[in-house]
Every structure is written in structure tokens, then in C-alpha cells.
Design a protein around this motif. Structure first.
Motif, PDB file in Angstrom:
ATOM      1  N   SER A 146       0.815  -1.216   0.000  1.00 14.98           N
ATOM      2  CA  SER A 146       0.000   0.000   0.000  1.00 14.98           C
ATOM      3  C   SER A 146       0.848   1.266   0.000  1.00 14.98           C
ATOM      4  O   SER A 146       0.340   2.346  -0.296  1.00 14.98           O
ATOM      5  N   GLY A 147       2.136   1.151   0.347  1.00 13.50           N
ATOM      6  CA  GLY A 147       3.015   2.304   0.478  1.00 13.50           C
ATOM      7  C   GLY A 147       3.080   2.859   1.884  1.00 13.50           C
ATOM      8  O   GLY A 147       3.944   3.684   2.194  1.00 13.50           O
ATOM      9  N   LEU A 148       2.186   2.420   2.771  1.00 12.19           N
ATOM     10  CA  LEU A 148       2.125   2.973   4.120  1.00 12.19           C
ATOM     11  C   LEU A 148       3.341   2.539   4.948  1.00 12.19           C
ATOM     12  O   LEU A 148       3.777   1.396   4.879  1.00 12.19           O
ATOM     13  N   TYR A 149       3.887   3.470   5.713  1.00 14.83           N
ATOM     14  CA  TYR A 149       4.962   3.141   6.647  1.00 14.83           C
ATOM     15  C   TYR A 149       4.692   3.845   7.965  1.00 14.83           C
ATOM     16  O   TYR A 149       3.943   4.835   8.029  1.00 14.83           O
ATOM     17  N   GLY A 150       5.291   3.331   9.039  1.00 16.48           N
ATOM     18  CA  GLY A 150       5.069   3.948  10.334  1.00 16.48           C
ATOM     19  C   GLY A 150       6.053   3.444  11.368  1.00 16.48           C
ATOM     20  O   GLY A 150       6.763   2.466  11.165  1.00 16.48           O
ATOM     21  N   ARG A 151       6.073   4.148  12.487  1.00 19.26           N
ATOM     22  CA  ARG A 151       6.865   3.701  13.642  1.00 19.26           C
ATOM     23  C   ARG A 151       6.272   4.301  14.904  1.00 19.26           C
ATOM     24  O   ARG A 151       5.604   5.352  14.872  1.00 19.26           O
ATOM     25  N   PRO A 152       6.504   3.643  16.047  1.00 22.72           N
ATOM     26  CA  PRO A 152       6.047   4.234  17.311  1.00 22.72           C
ATOM     27  C   PRO A 152       6.689   5.593  17.539  1.00 22.72           C
ATOM     28  O   PRO A 152       7.842   5.823  17.172  1.00 22.72           O
ATOM     29  N   ALA A 153       5.946   6.473  18.165  1.00 28.10           N
ATOM     30  CA  ALA A 153       6.452   7.826  18.441  1.00 28.10           C
ATOM     31  C   ALA A 153       6.077   8.258  19.851  1.00 28.10           C
ATOM     32  O   ALA A 153       5.930   9.447  20.120  1.00 28.10           O
ATOM     33  N   GLY A 154       5.942   7.281  20.755  1.00 27.06           N
ATOM     34  CA  GLY A 154       5.544   7.559  22.125  1.00 27.06           C
ATOM     35  C   GLY A 154       4.241   6.865  22.446  1.00 27.06           C
ATOM     36  O   GLY A 154       3.557   6.343  21.548  1.00 27.06           O
ATOM     37  N   PRO A 155       3.852   6.827  23.707  1.00 23.59           N
ATOM     38  CA  PRO A 155       2.600   6.149  24.091  1.00 23.59           C
ATOM     39  C   PRO A 155       1.396   6.703  23.340  1.00 23.59           C
ATOM     40  O   PRO A 155       1.149   7.905  23.344  1.00 23.59           O
ATOM     41  N   GLY A 156       0.669   5.810  22.678  1.00 23.19           N
ATOM     42  CA  GLY A 156      -0.528   6.225  21.951  1.00 23.19           C
ATOM     43  C   GLY A 156      -0.250   7.098  20.755  1.00 23.19           C
ATOM     44  O   GLY A 156      -1.154   7.802  20.283  1.00 23.19           O
ATOM     45  N   ARG A 157       0.989   7.031  20.210  1.00 22.28           N
ATOM     46  CA  ARG A 157       1.355   7.864  19.067  1.00 22.28           C
ATOM     47  C   ARG A 157       2.078   7.030  18.019  1.00 22.28           C
ATOM     48  O   ARG A 157       2.890   6.161  18.343  1.00 22.28           O
ATOM     49  N   LEU A 158       1.779   7.328  16.751  1.00 21.92           N
ATOM     50  CA  LEU A 158       2.498   6.717  15.640  1.00 21.92           C
ATOM     51  C   LEU A 158       2.914   7.798  14.652  1.00 21.92           C
ATOM     52  O   LEU A 158       2.176   8.763  14.426  1.00 21.92           O
ATOM     53  N   LEU A 159       4.088   7.631  14.080  1.00 24.37           N
ATOM     54  CA  LEU A 159       4.497   8.381  12.899  1.00 24.37           C
ATOM     55  C   LEU A 159       4.001   7.585  11.705  1.00 24.37           C
ATOM     56  O   LEU A 159       4.283   6.386  11.590  1.00 24.37           O
ATOM     57  N   LEU A 160       3.255   8.219  10.801  1.00 24.69           N
ATOM     58  CA  LEU A 160       2.695   7.536   9.641  1.00 24.69           C
ATOM     59  C   LEU A 160       2.934   8.362   8.379  1.00 24.69           C
ATOM     60  O   LEU A 160       2.874   9.591   8.408  1.00 24.69           O
ATOM     61  N   GLY A 161       3.189   7.661   7.268  1.00 27.44           N
ATOM     62  CA  GLY A 161       3.386   8.368   6.010  1.00 27.44           C
ATOM     63  C   GLY A 161       3.177   7.473   4.811  1.00 27.44           C
ATOM     64  O   GLY A 161       3.076   6.243   4.921  1.00 27.44           O
ATOM     65  N   LEU A 162       3.093   8.118   3.660  1.00 26.11           N
ATOM     66  CA  LEU A 162       3.047   7.464   2.351  1.00 26.11           C
ATOM     67  C   LEU A 162       4.065   8.158   1.453  1.00 26.11           C
ATOM     68  O   LEU A 162       4.352   9.346   1.641  1.00 26.11           O
ATOM     69  N   PRO A 163       4.609   7.460   0.468  1.00 28.40           N
ATOM     70  CA  PRO A 163       5.524   8.130  -0.467  1.00 28.40           C
ATOM     71  C   PRO A 163       4.822   9.251  -1.224  1.00 28.40           C
ATOM     72  O   PRO A 163       3.689   9.089  -1.699  1.00 28.40           O
ATOM     73  N   SER A 164       5.487  10.385  -1.320  1.00 28.78           N
ATOM     74  CA  SER A 164       4.989  11.492  -2.136  1.00 28.78           C
ATOM     75  C   SER A 164       5.402  11.263  -3.585  1.00 28.78           C
ATOM     76  O   SER A 164       6.383  10.591  -3.863  1.00 28.78           O
ATOM     77  N   GLN A 165       4.655  11.839  -4.504  1.00 27.47           N
ATOM     78  CA  GLN A 165       5.003  11.764  -5.927  1.00 27.47           C
ATOM     79  C   GLN A 165       5.381  13.136  -6.487  1.00 27.47           C
ATOM     80  O   GLN A 165       5.345  13.349  -7.693  1.00 27.47           O
ATOM     81  N   ARG A 166       5.766  14.050  -5.605  1.00 26.52           N
ATOM     82  CA  ARG A 166       6.194  15.382  -6.030  1.00 26.52           C
ATOM     83  C   ARG A 166       7.705  15.364  -6.252  1.00 26.52           C
ATOM     84  O   ARG A 166       8.489  15.378  -5.303  1.00 26.52           O
ATOM     85  N   TRP A 167       8.105  15.303  -7.510  1.00 29.07           N
ATOM     86  CA  TRP A 167       9.512  15.238  -7.885  1.00 29.07           C
ATOM     87  C   TRP A 167      10.059  16.633  -8.197  1.00 29.07           C
ATOM     88  O   TRP A 167       9.297  17.555  -8.516  1.00 29.07           O
ATOM     89  N   ASP A 168      11.398  16.735  -8.151  1.00 30.91           N
ATOM     90  CA  ASP A 168      12.122  17.951  -8.529  1.00 30.91           C
ATOM     91  C   ASP A 168      11.626  19.159  -7.744  1.00 30.91           C
ATOM     92  O   ASP A 168      11.407  20.247  -8.291  1.00 30.91           O
ATOM     93  N   VAL A 169      11.467  18.938  -6.442  1.00 29.44           N
ATOM     94  CA  VAL A 169      11.022  19.986  -5.525  1.00 29.44           C
ATOM     95  C   VAL A 169      12.244  20.724  -4.997  1.00 29.44           C
ATOM     96  O   VAL A 169      13.264  20.114  -4.667  1.00 29.44           O
ATOM     97  N   GLU A 170      12.146  22.035  -4.902  1.00 32.32           N
ATOM     98  CA  GLU A 170      13.276  22.825  -4.423  1.00 32.32           C
ATOM     99  C   GLU A 170      13.347  22.780  -2.903  1.00 32.32           C
ATOM    100  O   GLU A 170      12.338  22.962  -2.217  1.00 32.32           O
ATOM    101  N   PRO A 171      14.542  22.547  -2.332  1.00 33.96           N
ATOM    102  CA  PRO A 171      14.690  22.654  -0.881  1.00 33.96           C
ATOM    103  C   PRO A 171      14.695  24.124  -0.467  1.00 33.96           C
ATOM    104  O   PRO A 171      14.864  24.991  -1.320  1.00 33.96           O
ATOM    105  N   PRO A 172      14.499  24.415   0.821  1.00 31.23           N
ATOM    106  CA  PRO A 172      14.533  23.436   1.893  1.00 31.23           C
ATOM    107  C   PRO A 172      13.189  22.860   2.305  1.00 31.23           C
ATOM    108  O   PRO A 172      13.099  21.695   2.635  1.00 31.23           O
TER     109      PRO A 172
END
Length: 346
Positions: free
Chosen positions: A228-254
Motif C-alpha cells: 500500500s506504500g504505508l509506513y510507520g513507527r512508534p512515536a511515544g505512548p498512543g502515538r504513531l508516525l505515519l506516512g506514504l511516499p509522495s510523488q512530487r519530484w524535482d522539488v526545491e529545498p529546503p
């Protein structure tokens, strides 16, 4: 013969570790760009820091395995890196190459989709899905590891780079630093620096984004769900870091604007894959830019058309798990076998 003076441009995790490896080997590195302007979150500061041994690509798997082994063998390094053991679950199609290789280490298991659903509560997985379960994997805080590497360096330069000119790096205050070798480890800034110097590169930038969520569970490990592309990790009690891959290429930093649609897809995908989790956003998404290469991977690459310029970037959003081993290999190549580093991908 004296060891070379190496200008390392860019003080992300890769650049900081490379400079530290070079110094420990007796070289004279100068790390340039140790204080980013504006307090932005570069890719190192934004990274979720997932660390495991399994990767579908054998080369990446080898680097990830060596990096985790180094981390676990050194309690001081683990503490500096903010290491947390949570376990890691990597889901993918069972037909994907590499599932059965390199997972014979103690405790590592290959699970069926049915076992994943029963043990971890995933739902809606494809019929032929499977997973690699690593109970001794987890995550680090890449910015903490970077700061530890920076603290041990003899020579750093905080003034930003204006441009590259052969074996010379011109700073924005007009000073010019000259080295025997130049390694551009500027992450998302690397393609632009090379092109402004008239050098060709296949490196590209890409948007990365995730957010923290309040959730109704505390038992999930770090995970990557390739189906599905979904990824995550624990980030403290009752918290998760969650994300999906972006498809925005050639984006200028920062720091690009957050992608609202992507945030909505993260929540919808999480509800489908992990029913009952009920993720509620906590604050704004973390939005940053990273450098992507083809093939993907943090590696030393010679820049086409130059004799002494290299890049050390291209981790493609996942450099944290390979950075320790990749920086050691890069330093060795620069000091002991420079003629063998001839991949002109910049």
C-alpha cells in the motif's frame, strides 16, 4: 605520503559520518555547511530513522545489516543515535525477489499474510502478501547521530557554499577553500550545486512527508507495507508516525508546502490496513526534500567530467539504515582505492 585534504560539502547525516570516518582514518576533512540557514528541517532532521536489516535489494540489505550490527555492538554509539528497539515488519508481495535471502539471522521470520493479520492486526492485504519480521530492529534519531559525529570533528565550516569550482569550494562570504578531493553530500541541494557548476547529474529531488497521529494501540512495531506504500513507527505512548511516499519530484529545498491530499490518503490508507486504529493527526505534517538516485542508495559516486569530485547522497528517503556502513565504505574508497570509484552518475 600525506593523507588528502577532503572538502565535504553538506552536513547531513551522510556528510557528517563521512567526515568523521575520514578523520578517524587520518585524513584532513573539512565539513562545510554545519549550520543550516533559517532553522529548516533538512532530510536528516525530518527522517523517521527506521533501521532494519531486510531490504529487497541485496546491496542495500548488506549495508543495512552491517550498519545495524555496528550500532548494536557499540552501546555508546547506540545511545548517541537515540536507538530504540521496537521490531520491524516489512510487507511485500510474496513473489518479490529477495524475500527468502538474507533472513536466516536468529529471530528473523518470514510470515504469511494470514500470520501478519493475526499477529499485528493488518487487514486487506493482497492474497500473496508476506512479510519479514525482525524483532531486534527499530529506529534511531538521525539528527542525534549527526550531532555526535559533528562533535568529534576537528574542522568544520558553518558558512554556506556559494558555488563549486573544480577542486575549490567558494563560500558565500567570498572565501575559497581548496582540497585534494571534493565530496558533495548536500542531500537535496546536491543536484542544484552540481548543475550550477556546469556538471551533469542524474540525481533528483523528491518531497517527503509524514505526520504524527494519536492512535488507539501501543503494540505496533516499525513497519513498511510495500503493498500500500504505508509506513510507520512508534512515536511515544498512543502515538504513531505515519506516512506514504509522495510523488512530487524535482522539488526545491529546503521546505515545501505540505501536501494536504497526501495527508488525507495517509489516514484513509491507515484505516483500511489497520482497522480500529482511528488515527487522529497531532499538529502539522513534517514536510522536507531528499535526494534520490537510480539505483537508489547512499553511495559514493564519481561526478562525470571531473577527476576529483564525488557525491555522497542518493539515500532516497531511507539512508538512516545504511549510513554507518555506507560512510565507512565511502571513506575507504576515497583514501585507499580512489581509482576504483568511477561511477559517473554524480
Amino acid at each position: 605520503m600525506a593523507e588528502p585534504r577532503v572538502l565535504v560539502v553538506g552536513a547531513g547525516l551522510g556528510g557528517a559520518l563521512l567526515a568523521r570516518r575520514l578523520q578517524d582514518a587520518g585524513a584532513q576533512p573539512v565539513l562545510i555547511g554545519t549550520e543550516p540557514e533559517g532553522g529548516y528541517a533538512d532530510a536528516t532532521a525530518a527522517s523517521g530513522g527506521l533501521v532494519r536489516t531486510f531490504e529487497p535489494d541485496p546491496a542495500a540489505r548488506s549495508l543495512a545489516t552491517a550498519s545495524l550490527a555496528e550500532l548494536l555492538a557499540d552501546p555508546v554509539l547506540a545511545e548517541q543515535a537515540g536507538w530504540r528497539e521496537t521490531g520491524s515488519l516489512y510487507l511485500l508481495e510474496a513473489d518479490d525477489a529477495g524475500l527468502g535471502a538474507g533472513v536466516e539471522a536468529p529471530g528473523i521470520e518470514v510470515l504469511t499474510g494470514t500470520q501478519v493479520a493475526r499477529r499485528f492486526g493488518f487487514d486487506g492485504l493482497p492474497e500473496r502478501s508476506a512479510a519479514v519480521w525482525e524483532p531486534h530492529a527499530g529506529y534511531i534519531v538521525p539528527d542525534r547521530l549527526r550531532q555526535a559525529a559533528l562533535a568529534g570533528l576537528d574542522r568544520t565550516e558553518a558558512t554556506p557554499v556559494a558555488r563549486l569550482d573544480g577542486d575549490t569550494v567558494e563560500l558565500r562570504d567570498g572565501r575559497r577553500l581548496t582540497g585534494d578531493l571534493v565530496v558533495v553530500a548536500g542531500g537535496a541541494w546536491t543536484p542544484g550545486l552540481l548543475r550550477s557548476a556546469g556538471l551533469t547529474t542524474t540525481l533528483r529531488t523528491k518531497h517527503i512527508q509524514y505526520a504524527h497521529y494519536a492512535v488507539a494501540r501501543n503494540d505496533l512495531p516499525c513497519f513498511v507495507d510495500e503493498t500500500s506504500g504505508l509506513y510507520g513507527r512508534p512515536a511515544g505512548p498512543g502515538r504513531l508516525l505515519l506516512g506514504l511516499p509522495s510523488q512530487r519530484w524535482d522539488v526545491e529545498p529546503p521546505t515545501p508546502e505540505p501536501d494536504v491530499d497526501l495527508s488525507e490518503r495517509v489516514r484513509a490508507t491507515t484505516v483500511l490496513r489497520l482497522p480500529g486504529l482511528d488515527p487522529q493527526p497531532l499538529g502539522s505534517p513534517v514536510s522536507a526534500v531528499d535526494c534520490y538516485s537510480e539505483p537508489a542508495g547512499l553511495a559514493l559516486r564519481a561526478v562525470a567530467g571531473t577527476a576529483h569530485t564525488f557525491t555522497f547522497t542518493g539515500g532516497s528517503g531511507g539512508a538512516a539504515k545504511t549510513a554507518l556502513a555506507a560512510s565507512r565504505l565511502a571513506a575507504t574508497a576515497l583514501l585507499n582505492n580512489r581509482s576504483a570509484v568511477n561511477v559517473p552518475t554524480g
